[in-house]
Design a protein around this motif. Sequence first.
Motif, PDB file in Angstrom:
ATOM      1  N   ASP A  51     -40.860 -10.331 -76.535  1.00  0.00           N
ATOM      2  CA  ASP A  51     -40.416  -9.658 -77.756  1.00  0.00           C
ATOM      3  C   ASP A  51     -40.291  -8.149 -77.594  1.00  0.00           C
ATOM      4  O   ASP A  51     -39.948  -7.455 -78.552  1.00  0.00           O
ATOM      5  CB  ASP A  51     -41.382  -9.960 -78.908  1.00  0.00           C
ATOM      6  N   ASP A  52     -40.586  -7.635 -76.395  1.00  0.00           N
ATOM      7  CA  ASP A  52     -40.542  -6.183 -76.177  1.00  0.00           C
ATOM      8  C   ASP A  52     -39.790  -5.827 -74.897  1.00  0.00           C
ATOM      9  O   ASP A  52     -40.080  -4.831 -74.251  1.00  0.00           O
ATOM     10  CB  ASP A  52     -41.972  -5.629 -76.121  1.00  0.00           C
ATOM     11  N   LEU A  53     -38.818  -6.655 -74.534  1.00  0.00           N
ATOM     12  CA  LEU A  53     -38.042  -6.417 -73.318  1.00  0.00           C
ATOM     13  C   LEU A  53     -37.104  -5.232 -73.491  1.00  0.00           C
ATOM     14  O   LEU A  53     -36.526  -5.040 -74.557  1.00  0.00           O
ATOM     15  CB  LEU A  53     -37.209  -7.641 -72.955  1.00  0.00           C
ATOM     16  N   GLY A  54     -36.940  -4.478 -72.410  1.00  0.00           N
ATOM     17  CA  GLY A  54     -36.016  -3.357 -72.425  1.00  0.00           C
ATOM     18  C   GLY A  54     -35.027  -3.446 -71.279  1.00  0.00           C
ATOM     19  O   GLY A  54     -35.293  -4.093 -70.263  1.00  0.00           O
ATOM     20  N   LEU A  55     -33.913  -2.785 -71.433  1.00  0.00           N
ATOM     21  CA  LEU A  55     -32.868  -2.740 -70.414  1.00  0.00           C
ATOM     22  C   LEU A  55     -32.455  -1.291 -70.215  1.00  0.00           C
ATOM     23  O   LEU A  55     -32.265  -0.562 -71.195  1.00  0.00           O
ATOM     24  CB  LEU A  55     -31.670  -3.578 -70.858  1.00  0.00           C
ATOM     25  N   TYR A  56     -32.332  -0.884 -68.961  1.00  0.00           N
ATOM     26  CA  TYR A  56     -31.940   0.484 -68.608  1.00  0.00           C
ATOM     27  C   TYR A  56     -30.751   0.421 -67.671  1.00  0.00           C
ATOM     28  O   TYR A  56     -30.705  -0.395 -66.751  1.00  0.00           O
ATOM     29  CB  TYR A  56     -33.107   1.182 -67.917  1.00  0.00           C
TER      30      TYR A  56
END
Length: 186
Positions: A51-56
């Motif tokens: 629920d706290d995935l990030g993408l850069y």
Amino acid sequence: DDPFGRVVKDGCLRLEVPPGQECTGGAPAFLNFIVSELLPALYAKYRIDPDDLGLYGVSAGGFFTVYTMFQERSPFRKYIASSAAMAYGDDEIFRLEEQYAATHDDLPVDIYLGSGGLELDDAFLEGIGRISSGQAHLSGMLRSRNYPGLELYSEIHHGLGHTDAAPVTLARGVRLLYVVPTPSYV
């Protein structure tokens, strides 16, 4: 086939990408790989909060990061895009944003957009790629939608160019999206 894409394809030719392999495009297939193969493998091996995935992403990767934000299958909640090449696909990002807005009342994500101030005067990056102006345009469009779940930060890093803005964007994005509580005035 837009001007930015043609320049990138010419670069691919100079890199001698083997026939049959594409140097551009493929965002849907790449997102499918992340969702269907990469994340399940990572979940099986590591403790990850889904629920706290990030993408850069940077440049074309920044475009992919923003593209992913408008996809229904996106598993990400936080996005950090550095010097995103907004001109890819002849303004595809802005069409995706408009389509998303037409069918959604909220965009419940946190996003940090950053680029270098030196990119503003770069004939290729800004003149053809619309890096900084694209960032400003997207930020303005998203803010005008008044999405209740959106946390949006957009900064131009003065004195930095395309390459050296990337680590600053990552550091600022991680700090604002993951470390510091997000005050509404930032």
